[in-house]
Design a protein around this motif. Sequence first.
Motif, short mmCIF file in Angstrom:
data_model
loop_
_atom_site.label_atom_id
_atom_site.label_comp_id
_atom_site.label_asym_id
_atom_site.label_seq_id
_atom_site.Cartn_x
_atom_site.Cartn_y
_atom_site.Cartn_z
N ARG A 134 -31.47 50.97 55.86
CA ARG A 134 -31.02 50.03 57.09
C ARG A 134 -31.30 50.49 58.87
O ARG A 134 -31.31 49.31 59.64
CB ARG A 134 -29.80 49.92 57.48
N VAL A 137 -34.49 49.54 59.54
CA VAL A 137 -34.21 47.70 59.58
C VAL A 137 -33.69 47.40 60.89
O VAL A 137 -34.11 46.36 62.23
CB VAL A 137 -33.51 47.25 58.45
N GLU A 140 -36.52 48.29 63.41
CA GLU A 140 -37.29 47.31 63.24
C GLU A 140 -37.33 45.75 64.26
O GLU A 140 -37.84 44.73 64.75
CB GLU A 140 -37.91 46.62 61.94
N ALA A 336 -41.96 41.90 55.31
CA ALA A 336 -40.47 42.93 55.57
C ALA A 336 -41.02 43.70 54.55
O ALA A 336 -40.55 45.48 55.16
CB ALA A 336 -39.09 42.18 55.09
N ILE A 340 -40.63 48.02 55.66
CA ILE A 340 -39.65 49.22 55.59
C ILE A 340 -39.98 49.63 54.05
O ILE A 340 -38.76 51.14 54.26
CB ILE A 340 -38.09 48.79 55.67
N GLU A 351 -32.11 45.49 51.40
CA GLU A 351 -33.09 45.74 53.28
C GLU A 351 -33.84 44.87 52.81
O GLU A 351 -33.67 44.64 54.07
CB GLU A 351 -33.26 46.65 53.46
N LEU A 355 -34.05 41.73 56.34
CA LEU A 355 -35.35 42.20 57.74
C LEU A 355 -35.44 40.11 56.87
O LEU A 355 -36.16 39.74 58.82
CB LEU A 355 -35.95 42.99 57.10
#
Length: 407
Positions: A134, A137, A140, A336, A340, A351, A355
Amino acid sequence: MDFIKVFKNTNRSMQRPGFLKYLTYRCSLRDSSSLELLGKELISAGSKKVQTQLTPLLNEYILRRLTDRIYRDLRESIKKSTNSIYMETQDLYLADSQLPSKVGKLTGNDWRKYPYLLSSLGLMRKGTYSLLVRGKVFLELVSDAEIKALESYKPEINPLVLTHEQKALLLYCFIENDGFILKELYSNPNLLALKDFSDRQTGDFLPAIYRKVVKSFNPRARNGEDKDRLQRLLSSAEKIEQWKGKPYTGKGAREDSVTVRLEPLVDLGLLQKKDPYTYRYSITKEGRKFFRVFCQVTEICSFLKDAFFKTLNNTFSLKATPLRKHSDILSALFKAYEQIKSPLGYAPIKEIALLAAIKSLFSEKRYFEIGKASKLIMKYQKSHPNAIRFQVNRAGTPVYVKFSERV
């Protein structure tokens, strides 16, 4: 996921969530860290002195917020109409007119308490103080310029100001980790009846809410840790009640517990202040719209999974449209995932979906829910078994995903 959706530690929590950007970044630089290292790095970054020109905004901030004796020379200098002064970088950012609240200055003595908000929001793992997915995320959604501005003062950018994407993620985290308290607090008719309210007034509602949490979750407590946590809530309720009706002499258990449920929500746009230097609040038009929906839900997890982004879109009048085309959702999920995924190629499904949904909502004005995205991944795997691999939890539910080929 923690089924008791109540913060474990609210003591002197960070008030301006913008500081989380720097803490998360520093946490990402190591496999593990410590409270001392993270806390002192944050204090060091915020307390760097910068020479600047005195402005009316800075003048007001100094006179209203920098009242301790250690700032006596600074206050004396502005009385002498000094044009050039030295101030900490955090003060320069806090004084900015872009910030809806000008409180929350970091103090050196509280360095150990600030990083707890990272773990409370699920951005950092407590104990090793290492970055969770997280947290990746969140990073980002944070620009390099914002991080640099926290390391060295940049007048052209205020890193304490949250972008729309950052607000969406942090609101999700607050609901996911403290949703029971927020739901009970902002559905309280006694609070809603007030035109505005102080931190002390709001804090007086917490003991009854804490006891309701204990009554609700005690039969479902799964282990000794859960029971100990509920007992601590009862102890907190007693400590908060000891402050009721007492004259204000500084921050005690009541203010420590309620401030994290007030100040960050100002940055998120759900609360507002008539005077940004005080601890008095009112619910914004957007806040009333959001809480009207959220406070009616029976299951917080279901709300986050199936209705969060629709509610966000309606709350802030974003004018986004539902994204229904499966291929477009899968494309957003894959982008996404690439951002990650771990070195082994896996990433948590939730997650990835979170995102992707945030990026889609604000970059393309199209939204979809996390639950729909998760189901779509499962469906795609059945028709393309070689394209996707899963890792499951103890219950056999797929939690992590690895895309073996582009979808």
